[in-house]
Design a protein around this motif. Structure first.
Motif, short mmCIF file in Angstrom:
data_model
loop_
_atom_site.label_atom_id
_atom_site.label_comp_id
_atom_site.label_asym_id
_atom_site.label_seq_id
_atom_site.Cartn_x
_atom_site.Cartn_y
_atom_site.Cartn_z
N ARG A 1 5.66 51.25 93.18
CA ARG A 1 6.54 52.41 93.39
C ARG A 1 7.42 52.64 92.16
O ARG A 1 7.80 53.77 91.86
N ALA B 1 11.57 41.46 92.19
CA ALA B 1 11.05 42.70 92.78
C ALA B 1 11.54 42.84 94.22
O ALA B 1 11.94 43.93 94.65
N CYS B 2 11.53 41.74 94.97
CA CYS B 2 12.02 41.80 96.36
C CYS B 2 13.52 42.12 96.39
O CYS B 2 13.99 42.85 97.25
N LYS C 1 4.25 45.96 96.10
CA LYS C 1 4.46 47.32 96.59
C LYS C 1 5.66 47.95 95.87
O LYS C 1 5.61 49.12 95.45
N MET C 2 6.74 47.20 95.74
CA MET C 2 7.92 47.70 95.03
C MET C 2 7.54 48.07 93.60
O MET C 2 7.90 49.11 93.08
N ARG C 3 6.77 47.18 92.95
CA ARG C 3 6.43 47.41 91.54
C ARG C 3 5.56 48.65 91.35
O ARG C 3 5.71 49.40 90.39
N ARG D 1 5.23 42.44 99.34
CA ARG D 1 6.41 43.31 99.24
C ARG D 1 6.74 43.60 97.77
O ARG D 1 7.04 44.72 97.38
N ALA D 2 6.66 42.55 96.94
CA ALA D 2 7.00 42.68 95.52
C ALA D 2 6.02 43.60 94.81
O ALA D 2 6.41 44.46 94.01
N THR E 1 9.06 42.86 86.26
CA THR E 1 8.37 42.86 87.55
C THR E 1 6.86 43.05 87.38
O THR E 1 6.16 43.23 88.37
N ASP F 1 14.02 45.78 95.54
CA ASP F 1 13.39 46.66 96.53
C ASP F 1 14.48 47.35 97.35
O ASP F 1 15.40 46.71 97.84
#
Lengths: 271, 271
Positions: free
Chosen positions: B263, A187-188, B259-261, B256-257, A206, A191
């Motif tokens: 989105r 996921a990072c 948050k990405m997921r 961070r991961a 993810t 991103d």
């Protein structure tokens, strides 16, 4: 086994209580938790009453520690001071070496067996407790043990697997901790990329990245070496892929991976 | 747009034909495929008739190449030799740079637009064709293009996203190729471990590892540099995790991961 005390009556502890009842256990089940958790567990009908830890340690045939790892480690010395002659202590921590080492210092060896019921769900707390949570799941125990507790684990539908603490921690570093960290790292890595071009594969890969750090902090802190080794193996596998991409291609890797995955999904894992 | 020719009437080509019909297209749809595939497509009611490639290239308003990448690359020079004045050629290949470069040599620029409908399912062939396959999926086009084809892509429910060939390939190296290779590498890494201690997370994370190499061989062969770069970024992310594990912990990475997921799962990706 007539008297069960459960320290930490959340999802795991509460589900164990409900599962025992459903499987025909007719003894007493008491909870050891904060007032708020006890209130929730009493109102959900998960426990019969509440008790303080030292009292429960002297009273119970089985004391089941179902709190976060750090809390279990903190409680073990207190239990050692008040444990009854016939009490078996077990736990539900997701790593075993730290907990078993602590128990080794404070609880007679015959009165402790480490455990890891490999079950869970997204929601937490006694209100989410589910008597079928352990059905067809693996329940790791750190040693062979002929206490009635083990029969109850089987009666509630779990599959007992004996792995000593170090073997358990090395294994789950691969089967549980590595998948989590790989999902987070993926996921990072993705991103910042145009996510409208993301498909179902990325979504699957993810999903674990949604996990809360609070759930993982203790696990990562108590299993650093096996996790470091597993991460190293994963990095090596990806590095080998880079080489193969430029060389003979990845047919062998795809075939090996598919074979592993087909073996993984046995009735035990199909949940 | 009255005359559509589909080369390769499998899952993607067949679904496009059915989707056009369902959206109200009342022109002719012909198939260009092997006799066996044509027979299947005729009996599934996916196409009206069959045609040879050179004839179809001269006849069609839209020629849709829905074969494997390698086959598309082989067909482009043949199409160039017989293309009609008003024919638009497009394709459904999962990588774009190789195909667009080949098209650039054989087909007038105004008569080609590269495409990648980001849809699929486990089963293949015209018998699996599904008129709703592209609904709410992204359909990448390699350039803006005001041909009626683009209106039909929207009418069948897809979301058009313009990415030039290189940008597309770099993007899908992250959003599609990397998740596949990570799943395969994870399965290889976990191979040999006690799988009874594997949980739902491992099952999710190795689902893509069941993919057949045949489906990936052309993709990997035609996108090596972006894939190599994405693998390098993933290795770096895992390496940074190893460092952080021994240091300050992974709170930042987990946040961070997640948050990405969150989105990632927009209506477009929720399939």
């Amino acid at each position: 086994m007539k008297r069960v005390a459960i320290a930490g009556v959340g999802l795991i502890g509460g589900s164990f209580a409900l599962a025992l009842r459903q499987a025909g256990f007719d003894g007493e089940i008491v909870g050891v938790s904060s007032p708020r958790t006890i209130a929730e567990a009493l109102s959900s009908g998960v426990i019969d009453s509440a008790m303080a830890l030292d009292e429960a340690a002297g009273w119970a045939d089985l004391l089941f520690l179902a709190q976060p790892i750090r809390r279990i480690v903190e409680m073990i010395p207190l239990i050692g001071a008040s444990i009854g002659k016939h009490t078996l202590v077990t736990d539900a921590g997701s790593t075993k070496a730290t907990i078993c080492a602590e128990a080794g210092q404070h609880i007679p060896a015959a009165q402790f067996v480490g455990g890891h019921p490999m079950a869970g769900k997204e929601t937490r707390g006694a209100a989410s407790a589910d008597p079928s949570l352990f059905r067809n799941r693996t329940w790791v125990l750190t040693r062979d043990c002929d206490h009635p507790f083990v029969d109850w684990v089987r009666r509630i539908g779990a599959h007992v697997l004996i792995l000593d603490a170090e073997e358990h921690d090395r294994t789950v570093a691969h089967t549980s901790h590595l998948p989590q960290l790989v999902s987070t790292a993926l996921a990072c890595t993705v991103d910042g990329v145009e996510l409208r071009a993301g498909g179902p594969g990325l979504i699957d890969m993810t999903r674990l990245a949604l996990s809360q750090y609070e759930m993982w902090e203790d696990i990562l802190a108590t299993n650093p070496e096996p996790i470091d080794a597993a991460l190293g193996e994963m990095i090596a596998a990806l590095g080998a892929m880079r080489e193969q991409l430029r060389g003979a291609g990845l047919r062998e890797e795809f075939e090996r991976a598919a074979k592993m995955r087909r073996r993984l999904v046995t009735p035990v894992q199909l949940r």
